[in-house]
Write a protein that holds these residues in place. Sequence first.
Motif, PDB file in Angstrom:
ATOM      1  N   GLN A   1      -4.049  -0.822  -0.510  1.00  0.00           N
ATOM      2  CA  GLN A   1      -3.431  -0.638  -1.948  1.00  0.00           C
ATOM      3  C   GLN A   1      -3.872   0.567  -2.667  1.00  0.00           C
ATOM      4  OE1 GLN A   1      -5.148  -4.514  -3.305  1.00  0.00           O
ATOM      5  NE2 GLN A   1      -3.309  -5.750  -2.595  1.00  0.00           N
TER       6      GLN A   1
ATOM      7  N   LEU B   1      10.436   5.310  -2.306  1.00  0.00           N
ATOM      8  CA  LEU B   1       9.111   5.768  -2.268  1.00  0.00           C
ATOM      9  C   LEU B   1       9.137   6.869  -1.206  1.00  0.00           C
ATOM     10  CD1 LEU B   1       6.643   2.696  -2.036  1.00  0.00           C
ATOM     11  CD2 LEU B   1       7.129   4.099  -4.001  1.00  0.00           C
TER      12      LEU B   1
ATOM     13  N   ILE C   1       5.804  -3.549   2.404  1.00  0.00           N
ATOM     14  CA  ILE C   1       5.453  -3.011   1.333  1.00  0.00           C
ATOM     15  C   ILE C   1       5.739  -3.921   0.299  1.00  0.00           C
ATOM     16  CG2 ILE C   1       5.747  -1.041  -0.417  1.00  0.00           C
ATOM     17  CD1 ILE C   1       6.533   0.752   2.159  1.00  0.00           C
ATOM     18  N   ARG C   2       4.762  -3.950  -0.809  1.00  0.00           N
ATOM     19  CA  ARG C   2       4.866  -5.049  -1.954  1.00  0.00           C
ATOM     20  C   ARG C   2       4.499  -4.173  -3.160  1.00  0.00           C
ATOM     21  NH1 ARG C   2       2.302 -10.666  -0.699  1.00  0.00           N
ATOM     22  NH2 ARG C   2       0.443  -9.755  -0.770  1.00  0.00           N
ATOM     23  N   MET C   3       5.062  -4.373  -4.055  1.00  0.00           N
ATOM     24  CA  MET C   3       4.373  -3.772  -5.558  1.00  0.00           C
ATOM     25  C   MET C   3       4.493  -4.818  -6.502  1.00  0.00           C
ATOM     26  SD  MET C   3       7.177  -0.790  -5.310  1.00  0.00           S
ATOM     27  CE  MET C   3       6.627   0.246  -6.726  1.00  0.00           C
TER      28      MET C   3
ATOM     29  N   TYR D   1      10.493  -2.197 -12.479  1.00  0.00           N
ATOM     30  CA  TYR D   1       9.327  -1.845 -13.485  1.00  0.00           C
ATOM     31  C   TYR D   1       9.708  -1.908 -14.987  1.00  0.00           C
ATOM     32  CZ  TYR D   1       5.862   1.249 -15.649  1.00  0.00           C
ATOM     33  OH  TYR D   1       4.806   1.506 -16.286  1.00  0.00           O
TER      34      TYR D   1
ATOM     35  N   ILE E   1       0.625  -0.793  -5.513  1.00  0.00           N
ATOM     36  CA  ILE E   1       1.578  -0.576  -4.390  1.00  0.00           C
ATOM     37  C   ILE E   1       0.772  -1.002  -3.142  1.00  0.00           C
ATOM     38  CG2 ILE E   1       2.917   1.000  -2.797  1.00  0.00           C
ATOM     39  CD1 ILE E   1       3.446   2.377  -5.316  1.00  0.00           C
ATOM     40  N   GLU E   2       1.214  -1.876  -2.343  1.00  0.00           N
ATOM     41  CA  GLU E   2       0.219  -2.501  -0.976  1.00  0.00           C
ATOM     42  C   GLU E   2       1.332  -2.052   0.067  1.00  0.00           C
ATOM     43  OE1 GLU E   2      -1.403  -6.531  -0.835  1.00  0.00           O
ATOM     44  OE2 GLU E   2       0.452  -6.878   0.268  1.00  0.00           O
TER      45      GLU E   2
ATOM     46  N   LEU F   1       7.705   8.626  -6.272  1.00  0.00           N
ATOM     47  CA  LEU F   1       8.556   7.344  -6.704  1.00  0.00           C
ATOM     48  C   LEU F   1       9.761   7.745  -7.577  1.00  0.00           C
ATOM     49  CD1 LEU F   1       5.358   6.975  -7.760  1.00  0.00           C
ATOM     50  CD2 LEU F   1       5.959   4.689  -7.665  1.00  0.00           C
TER      51      LEU F   1
END
Length: 199
Positions: free
Chosen positions: A41, A59, A76-78, A127, A135-136, A184
């Motif tokens: 992360q 990304l 990928i997670r946010m 967002y 960001i993971e 981004l």
Amino acid sequence: GGGGGGCRQVFSDDNQAGSGSCNFVPFGTVSGTALANQKYQTIVRAGTLGGQPGDITGLAFAPCGGGLREHARIRIRMSHVPNGHQLQAAFAQNVPNPVTVLESRDWRWPNERSTWSRIGLMAPFAYDGSSDVVIEIEVEGSNFNSSPEEFRAANRERVSAFGWTGSPPATGTVLSGGALKMRLEFACASVNRQGTPCS
């Protein structure tokens, strides 16, 4: 970048894809090693994101070497977090409302040295225009067919774990530097080449 609701790009930490140190976290190296499974992360501050709401649609990362990177599994997670959030060792504390933007198996991702390489998202992240964003990235079975295998990194905080088998760990190690440089993209149209041809 662009204005008036068009494509906008922001960089964390800078737009120089060919400079900076290199790091194998989080995308790993050769399959079968302790680095093939990783969880990571990092945080992007609201000031970097420009204080404007919008959909993050892409990304990109800056490889230190070229070739085809493969992941047996990638996610990928946010997540929005309050301004000034400090990354915690417990991964769950950094993603209170995670949104999955990419989840796949057998993900093949061509990389070109010292250029911005889009990873290819499957869904946008809406967002809110004012929060920080975590960001993971979680990968298993990573493999890269050439060396060096790392990506450009910078002096930004991260939490990560690698070398696990089975389920990903609940906690990682918090470090003040070594997070990857990122681009981004907000509402940017793109075409990404993923995978490999049959012939």
